[in-house]
Design a protein around this motif. Structure first.
Motif, PDB file in Angstrom:
ATOM      1  N   PRO A 110     -12.395 -43.825 -54.407  1.00  0.00           N
ATOM      2  CA  PRO A 110     -11.478 -44.269 -53.395  1.00  0.00           C
ATOM      3  C   PRO A 110     -10.352 -43.261 -53.509  1.00  0.00           C
ATOM      4  CG  PRO A 110     -12.274 -46.186 -54.141  1.00  0.00           C
ATOM      5  CD  PRO A 110     -12.675 -45.366 -55.151  1.00  0.00           C
ATOM      6  N   SER A 111      -9.726 -43.019 -54.552  1.00  0.00           N
ATOM      7  CA  SER A 111      -8.454 -42.052 -54.558  1.00  0.00           C
ATOM      8  C   SER A 111      -8.613 -40.831 -54.242  1.00  0.00           C
ATOM      9  CB  SER A 111      -7.733 -42.437 -55.928  1.00  0.00           C
ATOM     10  OG  SER A 111      -8.619 -41.955 -57.002  1.00  0.00           O
ATOM     11  N   GLN A 112      -9.939 -40.063 -55.003  1.00  0.00           N
ATOM     12  CA  GLN A 112     -10.197 -38.879 -54.813  1.00  0.00           C
ATOM     13  C   GLN A 112     -10.688 -38.610 -53.219  1.00  0.00           C
ATOM     14  OE1 GLN A 112     -13.500 -38.920 -57.487  1.00  0.00           O
ATOM     15  NE2 GLN A 112     -12.538 -37.341 -58.827  1.00  0.00           N
ATOM     16  N   ASN A 113     -11.244 -39.583 -52.341  1.00  0.00           N
ATOM     17  CA  ASN A 113     -11.582 -39.420 -50.851  1.00  0.00           C
ATOM     18  C   ASN A 113     -10.252 -39.546 -50.252  1.00  0.00           C
ATOM     19  OD1 ASN A 113     -14.485 -39.480 -51.057  1.00  0.00           O
ATOM     20  ND2 ASN A 113     -14.463 -41.627 -51.164  1.00  0.00           N
ATOM     21  N   ARG A 114      -9.551 -40.485 -50.678  1.00  0.00           N
ATOM     22  CA  ARG A 114      -8.029 -40.258 -49.847  1.00  0.00           C
ATOM     23  C   ARG A 114      -7.458 -38.954 -49.915  1.00  0.00           C
ATOM     24  NH1 ARG A 114      -7.558 -45.415 -51.651  1.00  0.00           N
ATOM     25  NH2 ARG A 114      -6.328 -44.925 -53.619  1.00  0.00           N
ATOM     26  N   ALA A 125     -24.962 -29.592 -44.800  1.00  0.00           N
ATOM     27  CA  ALA A 125     -23.773 -29.753 -43.762  1.00  0.00           C
ATOM     28  C   ALA A 125     -23.130 -31.178 -43.762  1.00  0.00           C
ATOM     29  CB  ALA A 125     -24.158 -29.432 -42.162  1.00  0.00           C
ATOM     30  N   ILE A 126     -24.167 -32.107 -43.936  1.00  0.00           N
ATOM     31  CA  ILE A 126     -23.453 -33.581 -43.940  1.00  0.00           C
ATOM     32  C   ILE A 126     -22.872 -33.894 -45.086  1.00  0.00           C
ATOM     33  CG2 ILE A 126     -24.402 -35.825 -44.232  1.00  0.00           C
ATOM     34  CD1 ILE A 126     -26.825 -34.874 -42.096  1.00  0.00           C
ATOM     35  N   ALA A 127     -23.261 -33.345 -46.008  1.00  0.00           N
ATOM     36  CA  ALA A 127     -22.771 -33.327 -47.414  1.00  0.00           C
ATOM     37  C   ALA A 127     -21.028 -32.845 -47.426  1.00  0.00           C
ATOM     38  CB  ALA A 127     -23.297 -32.926 -48.796  1.00  0.00           C
ATOM     39  N   ILE A 128     -21.076 -31.728 -47.007  1.00  0.00           N
ATOM     40  CA  ILE A 128     -19.841 -30.979 -46.651  1.00  0.00           C
ATOM     41  C   ILE A 128     -19.094 -31.950 -45.971  1.00  0.00           C
ATOM     42  CG2 ILE A 128     -18.785 -28.924 -45.754  1.00  0.00           C
ATOM     43  CD1 ILE A 128     -21.136 -27.589 -46.763  1.00  0.00           C
ATOM     44  N   ALA A 129     -19.388 -32.540 -44.868  1.00  0.00           N
ATOM     45  CA  ALA A 129     -18.796 -33.247 -43.884  1.00  0.00           C
ATOM     46  C   ALA A 129     -18.212 -34.291 -44.390  1.00  0.00           C
ATOM     47  CB  ALA A 129     -19.548 -33.541 -42.671  1.00  0.00           C
ATOM     48  N   LEU A 130     -19.027 -35.127 -45.015  1.00  0.00           N
ATOM     49  CA  LEU A 130     -18.503 -36.240 -45.873  1.00  0.00           C
ATOM     50  C   LEU A 130     -17.587 -36.158 -47.064  1.00  0.00           C
ATOM     51  CD1 LEU A 130     -21.992 -38.357 -46.205  1.00  0.00           C
ATOM     52  CD2 LEU A 130     -20.006 -38.845 -44.501  1.00  0.00           C
ATOM     53  N   VAL A 144     -20.649 -47.892 -45.090  1.00  0.00           N
ATOM     54  CA  VAL A 144     -19.217 -47.883 -45.252  1.00  0.00           C
ATOM     55  C   VAL A 144     -18.587 -47.734 -43.775  1.00  0.00           C
ATOM     56  CG1 VAL A 144     -17.024 -46.882 -46.239  1.00  0.00           C
ATOM     57  CG2 VAL A 144     -19.280 -47.031 -47.502  1.00  0.00           C
ATOM     58  N   LYS A 145     -17.433 -48.498 -43.525  1.00  0.00           N
ATOM     59  CA  LYS A 145     -16.614 -48.290 -42.112  1.00  0.00           C
ATOM     60  C   LYS A 145     -15.898 -47.091 -42.257  1.00  0.00           C
ATOM     61  CE  LYS A 145     -15.400 -50.961 -38.873  1.00  0.00           C
ATOM     62  NZ  LYS A 145     -14.809 -51.984 -38.088  1.00  0.00           N
ATOM     63  N   GLU A 146     -15.878 -46.054 -41.469  1.00  0.00           N
ATOM     64  CA  GLU A 146     -15.309 -44.935 -41.577  1.00  0.00           C
ATOM     65  C   GLU A 146     -13.795 -44.950 -40.736  1.00  0.00           C
ATOM     66  OE1 GLU A 146     -18.091 -42.237 -40.330  1.00  0.00           O
ATOM     67  OE2 GLU A 146     -18.889 -42.216 -42.418  1.00  0.00           O
ATOM     68  N   SER A 147     -12.792 -44.438 -40.836  1.00  0.00           N
ATOM     69  CA  SER A 147     -11.623 -44.395 -39.968  1.00  0.00           C
ATOM     70  C   SER A 147     -11.631 -43.226 -39.238  1.00  0.00           C
ATOM     71  CB  SER A 147     -10.389 -43.999 -40.858  1.00  0.00           C
ATOM     72  OG  SER A 147     -10.440 -42.629 -41.279  1.00  0.00           O
ATOM     73  N   LYS A 175     -19.776 -41.066 -51.154  1.00  0.00           N
ATOM     74  CA  LYS A 175     -19.984 -42.253 -52.045  1.00  0.00           C
ATOM     75  C   LYS A 175     -20.090 -41.863 -53.512  1.00  0.00           C
ATOM     76  CE  LYS A 175     -25.037 -42.118 -51.942  1.00  0.00           C
ATOM     77  NZ  LYS A 175     -26.414 -42.615 -51.944  1.00  0.00           N
ATOM     78  N   TYR A 176     -19.747 -40.361 -53.559  1.00  0.00           N
ATOM     79  CA  TYR A 176     -19.876 -40.082 -55.142  1.00  0.00           C
ATOM     80  C   TYR A 176     -18.554 -39.670 -55.728  1.00  0.00           C
ATOM     81  CZ  TYR A 176     -24.823 -39.351 -53.937  1.00  0.00           C
ATOM     82  OH  TYR A 176     -25.977 -39.393 -53.727  1.00  0.00           O
ATOM     83  N   ASN A 177     -17.446 -39.870 -54.844  1.00  0.00           N
ATOM     84  CA  ASN A 177     -16.176 -39.767 -55.323  1.00  0.00           C
ATOM     85  C   ASN A 177     -15.463 -41.141 -55.184  1.00  0.00           C
ATOM     86  OD1 ASN A 177     -16.304 -37.153 -55.566  1.00  0.00           O
ATOM     87  ND2 ASN A 177     -15.555 -36.670 -53.433  1.00  0.00           N
TER      88      ASN A 177
END
Length: 104
Positions: free
Chosen positions: A55-59, A39-44, A2-5, A51-53
């Motif tokens: 798109p609206s939750q991620n925003r 740490a990677i999981a917290i960062a993401l 996935v492309k990240e901003s 990938k577990y949330n």
């Protein structure tokens, strides 16, 4: 992949730097993070790139993280005062970003 901003990349970078410095903590008084995978999981999660949330939750997560970061950011005057205490050369001509970099 996935492309990240840019905002997401900056947040991931900040969280991983906290992990490297040993300052990253688990939620609600859980102690320091010792695992790189955690740490990677917290960062993401903080960056809203999980990938577990949905798109609206991620925003929403990214928006919440950015507002929290903005509140904790020091002003140029505070950075300048700290640079003066540490006797950093050329501090009067430095911008806010340069002062932050010099103090890091």
């Amino acid at each position: 992949m996935v492309k990240e901003s840019k905002a997401q990349k900056d947040t991931i970078h900040r969280v991983m730097e906290e992990y490297k410095d040993g300052d990253l903590e688990r939620g609600q008084g859980g102690g320091k993070v010792k695992s790189r995978k955690q740490a990677i999981a917290i960062a993401l999660n903080e960056a809203g790139a999980s990938k577990y949330n949905s798109p609206s939750q991620n925003r929403e997560k990214l928006k919440r993280t950015k507002s929290r970061e903005a509140k904790t950011e020091k002003s140029r005057a505070e950075l300048y005062a700290e640079a003066k205490k540490r006797n950093i050369e050329g501090r009067s001509k430095m911008s806010k970003e340069e002062l932050a970099r010099a103090l890091a």
